[in-house]
Scaffold this active site. Structure first.
Site, mmCIF file in Angstrom:
data_model
loop_
_atom_site.group_PDB
_atom_site.id
_atom_site.type_symbol
_atom_site.label_atom_id
_atom_site.label_comp_id
_atom_site.label_asym_id
_atom_site.label_seq_id
_atom_site.Cartn_x
_atom_site.Cartn_y
_atom_site.Cartn_z
ATOM 1 N N LYS A 122 -4.270 11.433 -2.595
ATOM 2 C CA LYS A 122 -2.952 11.350 -3.238
ATOM 3 C C LYS A 122 -2.117 12.613 -3.055
ATOM 4 C CE LYS A 122 -3.568 7.427 -6.024
ATOM 5 N NZ LYS A 122 -3.459 6.641 -7.195
ATOM 6 N N LYS A 171 -7.144 1.674 0.750
ATOM 7 C CA LYS A 171 -7.311 0.814 -0.424
ATOM 8 C C LYS A 171 -5.973 0.189 -0.826
ATOM 9 C CE LYS A 171 -7.115 3.010 -4.715
ATOM 10 N NZ LYS A 171 -7.133 2.668 -6.124
ATOM 11 N N LYS A 207 -0.839 0.284 -5.691
ATOM 12 C CA LYS A 207 0.507 -0.035 -6.208
ATOM 13 C C LYS A 207 1.560 0.809 -5.523
ATOM 14 C CE LYS A 207 -1.295 -0.245 -10.833
ATOM 15 N NZ LYS A 207 -1.940 1.066 -10.899
HETATM 16 N N1 AQP Z 1 -7.751 -1.758 -4.113
HETATM 17 C C1 AQP Z 1 -8.532 -1.877 -5.171
HETATM 18 N N2 AQP Z 1 -9.687 -2.562 -5.084
HETATM 19 C C2 AQP Z 1 -10.489 -2.720 -6.165
HETATM 20 N N3 AQP Z 1 -10.210 -2.210 -7.379
HETATM 21 C C3 AQP Z 1 -9.070 -1.501 -7.496
HETATM 22 N N4 AQP Z 1 -8.507 -0.891 -8.535
HETATM 23 C C4 AQP Z 1 -7.342 -0.335 -8.140
HETATM 24 N N5 AQP Z 1 -7.117 -0.565 -6.849
HETATM 25 C C5 AQP Z 1 -8.169 -1.306 -6.418
HETATM 26 C C6 AQP Z 1 -9.084 -0.879 -9.869
HETATM 27 O O1 AQP Z 1 -8.075 -1.283 -10.778
HETATM 28 C C7 AQP Z 1 -8.244 -0.557 -11.988
HETATM 29 C C8 AQP Z 1 -6.937 0.032 -12.368
HETATM 30 O O2 AQP Z 1 -6.546 0.954 -11.376
HETATM 31 P P1 AQP Z 1 -5.379 1.973 -11.683
HETATM 32 O O3 AQP Z 1 -4.110 1.314 -11.570
HETATM 33 O O4 AQP Z 1 -5.601 2.650 -12.964
HETATM 34 O O5 AQP Z 1 -5.579 3.121 -10.648
HETATM 35 P P2 AQP Z 1 -5.519 3.194 -9.132
HETATM 36 O O6 AQP Z 1 -6.905 3.035 -8.610
HETATM 37 O O7 AQP Z 1 -4.839 4.465 -8.808
HETATM 38 O O8 AQP Z 1 -4.651 1.967 -8.683
HETATM 39 P P3 AQP Z 1 -3.581 1.906 -7.554
HETATM 40 O O9 AQP Z 1 -3.202 0.521 -7.364
HETATM 41 O O10 AQP Z 1 -4.103 2.642 -6.351
HETATM 42 O O11 AQP Z 1 -2.343 2.592 -8.166
HETATM 43 P P4 AQP Z 1 -1.494 3.803 -7.697
HETATM 44 O O12 AQP Z 1 -1.103 3.534 -6.284
HETATM 45 O O13 AQP Z 1 -0.350 3.817 -8.612
HETATM 46 O O14 AQP Z 1 -2.367 5.011 -7.848
HETATM 47 C C9 AQP Z 1 -9.336 0.474 -11.781
HETATM 48 O O15 AQP Z 1 -10.542 0.026 -12.369
HETATM 49 C C10 AQP Z 1 -9.456 0.547 -10.297
HETATM 50 O O16 AQP Z 1 -10.785 0.838 -9.911
#
Ligand code: AQP
Length: 333
Positions: free
Chosen positions: A117, A198, A201
């Protein structure tokens, strides 16, 4: 005498609309398991502040409501699971500060999420480095037994355990050391336009073919899946599967419950178009009822506020008990 129920804690960042990775990696397994244990689900808005470009005040509040509506629409039952917003329970920030003071810096810059990140940014906020310490505070405040998260978060949960062990070593037995829980189907869902990254969002904000959003038009869902990156070939050969094909089979398996090995055997020698069409059908069937409920709930703020109110009081009560122990152990307050 009845044995106390296992307590699970987990969170989701309100950094945008939720996607299929959040749903299959976290929310669907939570729903499946929720009646077996005590559940605390937190919308972690303080964590979201580490991504400044997607955060503006109105939008952050809207995103919080959207995550709560998505939880409920996906089947999280507020009668058995608490749902609240992180910043409404001030003890998260307080415990984070105390844990910062016992966490060696070297533990943080090893985190792969921090590395990915912070990559390519001119300036990186301290909050991004500190993200896993706040996450440790979230978990440890609630004496969680397990932390059901997607596979991508495993390193952070291990760090939370290390921080708890170190704190207890320094100040006496104060914090419960959580177990690790990665649900069997909570595999990592990769980007459909780039299966080496991965599904996320923040990337989805910039690249329309990266992710399937939970509230996305279902016609668009099919188009995005049919465009998913596979490889140069056009049919599946066992043993030669590319990351994109593995990802599509993983999604199908997580949605339908069919083992990946069986899916692979069924598609042996068949064109990728058939695989994509089956994935699209399964995902659309899964999302149709979730979307209907989500759209009904997302603008009903009084209803969502009512759900949050009861859970927030309960969360504050548990969090304050832990903070009292921590303050006494370190000599503050
Ligand atoms: N790609 C993924 N595959 C499986 N599990 C995922 N999670 C997130 N992306 C995937 C799981 O969703 C839960 C919430 O995640 P989060 O939104 O708190 O954090 P993150 O992992 O940072 O999600 P994003 O989508 O990648 O958001 P951004 O881009 O905003 O940082 C967690 O249990 C995570 O494991």
């Amino acid at each position: 005498m009845s044995t106390p129920r296992v307590r699970a804690f987990s969170g989701v960042q309100p950094t945008g609309r939720l996607h299929l990775g959040n749903y299959l990696g976290a929310i669907k397994p939570w729903v499946r398991e929720q009646n077996k244990r005590e559940n605390i689900f937190c919308v972690v808005d303080l964590h979201a502040l580490t991504i400044p470009e997607v955060i503006q005040a109105d939008r952050l509040r809207e995103n919080c409501a959207s995550v709560v509506a998505a939880f409920l629409a996906s089947g999280i039952d507020p009668a058995v699971s608490s749902i609240f917003i992180q910043s409404h329970v001030r003890q998260h920030a307080e415990l984070c500060w105390v844990l910062n003071c016992v966490t060696p810096l070297g533990w943080l810059d090893r985190m792969t999420q921090f590395k990915s990140k912070s990559e390519g940014r001119e300036t990186v906020g301290t909050g991004l480095l500190d993200y896993p310490v706040l996450q440790a505070a979230d978990i440890l405040l609630y004496d969680a037994d397990i932390v059901p998260v997607g596979e991508d978060q495993k390193q952070h949960i291990e760090l939370a355990r290390d921080i708890a062990v170190r704190f207890n070593h320094l100040f006496g037995d104060t914090l419960k050391v959580p177990g690790l829980s990665v649900p069997p189907t909570g595999a990592r869902v990769m980007g459909l336009d780039d299966p080496t990254a991965k599904m996320s969002k923040s990337i989805a904000e910039q690249r329309p073919n990266h992710a399937i959003m939970l509230d996305q038009d279902l016609g668009k869902v099919r188009k995005v899946i049919m465009k998913a990156v596979t490889d140069g070939g056009c049919e599946y050969r066992p043993g030669e599967a590319s990351a994109g094909v593995v990802n599509l089979m993983g999604i199908l398996s997580a949605v339908t419950g069919e083992a990946v090995g069986e899916i692979a055997a069924r598609f042996d020698g068949r064109g990728y178009g058939y695989l994509k069409a089956e994935v699209a059908d399964a995902v659309i069937a899964e999302l149709t009822p979730v979307q209907g409920e989500y759209l009904r709930l997302v603008d009903d703020r009084p209803f969502l506020d009512g759900i949050l109110r009861g859970s927030t009081d309960k969360a504050r009560g548990i969090a304050e008990q832990t903070m009292s122990r921590v303050r006494a152990a370190v000599g503050i307050g």
